[in-house]
Design an enzyme around this catalytic site. Structure first.
Site, PDB file in Angstrom:
ATOM      1  CE  LYS A 244      -1.703   1.534   4.072  1.00 10.11           C
ATOM      2  NZ  LYS A 244      -1.434   2.939   4.412  1.00 10.11           N
ATOM      3  CG  ASN A 245       2.287   2.672   3.513  1.00 13.75           C
ATOM      4  OD1 ASN A 245       1.118   2.952   3.200  1.00 13.75           O
ATOM      5  ND2 ASN A 245       2.673   2.500   4.760  1.00 13.75           N
TER       6      ASN A 245
ATOM      7  CB  CYS B 274      -5.700  10.088  11.340  1.00 12.79           C
ATOM      8  SG  CYS B 274      -3.984   9.706  11.624  1.00 12.79           S
TER       9      CYS B 274
ATOM     10  NE  ARG C 234      -0.054  10.811   9.725  1.00  9.24           N
ATOM     11  CZ  ARG C 234      -0.467   9.705   9.101  1.00  9.24           C
ATOM     12  NH1 ARG C 234      -1.605   9.154   9.453  1.00  9.24           N
ATOM     13  NH2 ARG C 234       0.220   9.170   8.114  1.00  9.24           N
TER      14      ARG C 234
ATOM     15  CE  LYS D 121       9.524  14.133  13.492  1.00 16.26           C
ATOM     16  NZ  LYS D 121       8.238  14.442  14.108  1.00 16.26           N
TER      17      LYS D 121
ATOM     18  CB  SER E 162       8.962  13.662   6.772  1.00 16.96           C
ATOM     19  OG  SER E 162       7.758  13.542   6.014  1.00 16.96           O
TER      20      SER E 162
ATOM     21  CG  ASP F 208       3.318   1.739   9.542  1.00 12.00           C
ATOM     22  OD1 ASP F 208       3.541   1.943   8.340  1.00 12.00           O
ATOM     23  OD2 ASP F 208       2.987   2.641  10.336  1.00 12.00           O
TER      24      ASP F 208
ATOM     25  CB  ILE G 191       7.300   7.339  14.277  1.00  9.78           C
ATOM     26  CG1 ILE G 191       8.565   6.478  14.133  1.00  9.78           C
ATOM     27  CG2 ILE G 191       6.873   7.973  12.949  1.00  9.78           C
ATOM     28  CD1 ILE G 191       9.753   7.180  13.494  1.00  9.78           C
TER      29      ILE G 191
ATOM     30  NE  ARG H 119      -7.192   4.331   5.723  1.00  9.95           N
ATOM     31  CZ  ARG H 119      -6.361   5.110   6.431  1.00  9.95           C
ATOM     32  NH1 ARG H 119      -6.581   5.345   7.689  1.00  9.95           N
ATOM     33  NH2 ARG H 119      -5.287   5.633   5.858  1.00  9.95           N
TER      34      ARG H 119
HETATM   35  C1  EPZ Z   1       4.135   7.228   6.227  1.00  8.92           C
HETATM   36  O1  EPZ Z   1       3.317   8.237   6.778  1.00  8.92           O
HETATM   37  C2  EPZ Z   1       3.274   5.979   6.159  1.00  8.92           C
HETATM   38  N1  EPZ Z   1       2.129   6.219   5.291  1.00  8.92           N
HETATM   39  C3  EPZ Z   1       2.790   5.610   7.562  1.00  8.92           C
HETATM   40  O2  EPZ Z   1       2.039   4.400   7.465  1.00  8.92           O
HETATM   41  C4  EPZ Z   1       4.021   5.367   8.429  1.00  8.92           C
HETATM   42  O3  EPZ Z   1       3.600   5.077   9.743  1.00  8.92           O
HETATM   43  C5  EPZ Z   1       4.906   6.615   8.431  1.00  8.92           C
HETATM   44  O4  EPZ Z   1       5.264   6.954   7.072  1.00  8.92           O
HETATM   45  C6  EPZ Z   1       6.188   6.410   9.222  1.00  8.92           C
HETATM   46  O5  EPZ Z   1       6.899   5.347   8.694  1.00  8.92           O
HETATM   47  C7  EPZ Z   1       2.292   6.071   3.962  1.00  8.92           C
HETATM   48  O6  EPZ Z   1       3.368   5.780   3.482  1.00  8.92           O
HETATM   49  C8  EPZ Z   1       1.071   6.314   3.111  1.00  8.92           C
HETATM   50  P1  EPZ Z   1       6.089  10.741   8.176  1.00  8.92           P
HETATM   51  P2  EPZ Z   1       3.820   9.787   6.743  1.00  8.92           P
HETATM   52  O7  EPZ Z   1       5.959  11.962   7.339  1.00  8.92           O
HETATM   53  O8  EPZ Z   1       4.544  10.048   5.485  1.00  8.92           O
HETATM   54  C9  EPZ Z   1       5.825  14.133  11.501  1.00  8.92           C
HETATM   55  C10 EPZ Z   1       0.191   3.001   7.736  1.00  8.92           C
HETATM   56  O9  EPZ Z   1      -0.263   2.472   8.759  1.00  8.92           O
HETATM   57  N2  EPZ Z   1       5.715  15.067  10.375  1.00  8.92           N
HETATM   58  O10 EPZ Z   1       7.336   9.925   8.071  1.00  8.92           O
HETATM   59  O11 EPZ Z   1       2.680  10.641   7.109  1.00  8.92           O
HETATM   60  C11 EPZ Z   1       4.612  13.217  11.598  1.00  8.92           C
HETATM   61  O12 EPZ Z   1       3.577  13.854  12.309  1.00  8.92           O
HETATM   62  C12 EPZ Z   1       0.639   4.442   7.775  1.00  8.92           C
HETATM   63  O13 EPZ Z   1       0.331   2.419   6.631  1.00  8.92           O
HETATM   64  C13 EPZ Z   1       5.754  16.420  10.636  1.00  8.92           C
HETATM   65  O14 EPZ Z   1       5.860  16.837  11.787  1.00  8.92           O
HETATM   66  O15 EPZ Z   1       4.854   9.776   7.959  1.00  8.92           O
HETATM   67  C14 EPZ Z   1       5.156  12.020  12.320  1.00  8.92           C
HETATM   68  O16 EPZ Z   1       5.185  12.297  13.712  1.00  8.92           O
HETATM   69  C15 EPZ Z   1       0.347   5.099   9.117  1.00  8.92           C
HETATM   70  N3  EPZ Z   1       5.637  17.299   9.590  1.00  8.92           N
HETATM   71  C16 EPZ Z   1       6.602  11.931  11.808  1.00  8.92           C
HETATM   72  O17 EPZ Z   1       6.913  13.228  11.278  1.00  8.92           O
HETATM   73  C17 EPZ Z   1       5.525  16.855   8.291  1.00  8.92           C
HETATM   74  O18 EPZ Z   1       5.463  17.707   7.378  1.00  8.92           O
HETATM   75  C18 EPZ Z   1       6.792  10.898  10.705  1.00  8.92           C
HETATM   76  O19 EPZ Z   1       5.844  11.176   9.706  1.00  8.92           O
HETATM   77  C19 EPZ Z   1       5.500  15.468   8.056  1.00  8.92           C
HETATM   78  C20 EPZ Z   1       5.607  14.587   9.106  1.00  8.92           C
END
Ligand code: EPZ
Length: 417
Positions: free
Chosen positions: A22-23, A116, A121, A161, A163, A305, A327, A397
């Site tokens: 999915k990801n 969520c 997010r 950070k 992301s 995850d 995370i 989902r």
């Molecule tokens: C991706 O989400 C995945 N989703 C998530 O999987 C996964 O848990 C996450 O990466 C971490 O590995 C998809 O790939 C569709 P991040 P993403 O940006 O990109 C903060 C699942 O269950 N952050 O790496 O949203 C954020 O709040 C899902 O399949 C900011 O502060 O994750 C989090 O605390 C859930 N500002 C941390 O960074 C930003 O602009 C990591 O988020 C972006 C993120």
């Protein structure tokens, strides 16, 4: 509202074929907006989030059809730049269309993803990095209004950070930026590597220059391609943990074992027997489960995850364990429900302390988010008697044919409509 009925306890035995990721599919679908040539995508999982992303692309003018399990995308006449809240609110990865729309048109209006169950997010890292490519933006009534009057200009950008989403958005946007872009402090999840392979096959000029740094030289055209998406490593990890929780004997197939080395090493330390072959992993769960201290971290660390799932296993360990969720700010929604099944888990900030030797008791349960829902199923499989899990739309989902796959290896599970 659909629910799942699960009878435990029984050992999972047999073989499970893992679906596409999915990801990895979500950023690849978003990146298809860059191309004005046909794209043929294989191995997409049939899950709600993919359906939502396809609907989002269609709302932007993409022509999409499925033929013999191949998704055919034609963006040659795609010309809309408005991604509505209705579609983005249910699937936060909708923000990933912002980068490609800006790359292709120089302007876009995309809904902020909204929060969520697992956290707020935010997308500040995405937006700050895009502004380094010359994007001007303002937030009006929950929408990002963005434009790049002079087009995207290559630049050196260091993420404040790590992301996953911001790395994906910027890699995609930089493919059409003028000149060279260097992104550093990138996330390096396997799904990002898969996105890069897809973009390179499309004709984009991308290369990893250091562990977390990538160089992109802008191009202005792409090729017609067909691409098969990688396996879903979180689905694979989930079923490995399910086998360990039920002391089962399971073969997880159609995978690349080296991608989930961290997870399999942890399962070995916990006491499971692991046999690794070229495209499969066999796991034999043991009665004796050792306690652990686990911290979630960006890849190649332990994936957030899988945190809910491994927590269920650690409840059954012979001593207490700890899990630190580093995370997301609110990813312990499954704990209250697990405690209702007899677990003794206490939370202090982002640290969960897990008492061992839990005998799970069946119960009626409420799912809250995708990965928390599946952890409730794992606990129900380990508990005697009948459990009911409500709000299983969360599960749909991200897990393809979950009941069917579990039934095939001996689980007594059925969906109640
Ligand atoms: C991706 O989400 C995945 N989703 C998530 O999987 C996964 O848990 C996450 O990466 C971490 O590995 C998809 O790939 C569709 P991040 P993403 O940006 O990109 C903060 C699942 O269950 N952050 O790496 O949203 C954020 O709040 C899902 O399949 C900011 O502060 O994750 C989090 O605390 C859930 N500002 C941390 O960074 C930003 O602009 C990591 O988020 C972006 C993120």
């Amino acid at each position: 509202m659909q629910k799942l009925e699960v009878f435990g306890a029984n050992k999972l035995k047999g073989e499970i074929n893992i679906s596409g990721s999915k990801n990895a599919s979500l950023p690849i679908l978003a990146a298809s907006l860059l191309s004005s040539k046909k794209i043929y995508l294989k191995n997409l999982p049939k899950v709600k989030d993919i359906e939502t992303m396809i609907n989002l692309l269609k709302s932007l003018g993409s022509k999409i059809k499925f033929e013999k399990k191949i998704l055919i995308i034609d963006n040659s006449s795609q010309n809309k730049k408005f991604a509505s809240y209705n579609l983005v609110k249910t699937m936060r990865a909708g923000i990933l269309v912002l980068g490609p729309l800006l790359a292709k048109f120089g302007n876009a209006k995309v809904s902020l993803p909204g929060g969520c169950a697992i956290g707020t997010r935010p997308v500040n890292i995405h937006l700050k990095a895009l502004s380094k490519l010359g994007v001007k933006y303002k937030i009006v009534q929950g929408y990002v209004h963005a434009n790049a009057p002079k087009g995207l200009i290559g630049s050196k950008i260091r993420f404040s950070k790590i992301s996953v989403g911001a790395t994906e958005n910027l890699i995609i946007a930089s493919c059409f930026a003028k000149g060279k872009t260097i992104l550093s402090n990138c996330a390096i999840e396997p799904e990002i590597k898969d996105l890069v392979s897809f973009l390179k096959k499309m004709g984009c000029k991308i290369e990893w220059i250091k562990k977390r740094s990538i160089k992109i030289i802008g191009v202005n055209h792409t090729n017609e391609i067909s691409y098969s998406v990688m396996f879903d490593r979180i689905e694979a990890g989930t079923y490995l943990v399910a086998a360990a929780v039920t002391e089962g004997n399971l073969k997880v197939k159609n995978i690349k074992p080296s991608v989930i080395k961290t997870e399999t090493e942890i399962l070995k330390k916990i006491g499971s027997k692991i046999i690794i072959k070229k495209k499969e992993i066999q796991i034999i769960g043991k009665k004796k489960i050792k306690g652990m201290r686990i911290k979630t971290a960006p890849y190649p660390g332990f994936p957030t995850d899988l945190q809910a799932q491994i927590m269920v296993l650690l409840c059954k360990a012979n001593i207490n364990s700890q899990i630190k969720e580093d995370i997301f700010e609110n990813r312990f929604m499954h704990v209250a429900e697990l405690n209702r099944m007899g677990a003794q888990i206490s939370i202090k900030g982002n640290q969960a302390s897990i008492k061992g030797n839990t005998i799970f008791k069946s119960a009626e349960l409420m799912a809250t988010d995708l990965r928390a829902s599946v952890s409730l199923i794992l606990a129900a499989l380990a508990a005697d008697g009948k459990s009911i899990i409500n709000r299983i739309y969360h599960l749909d989902r991200g897990y393809e044919n979950l009941e069917k796959k579990l039934k095939k290896v001996g689980a007594r599970i059925k969906r109640i409509y």
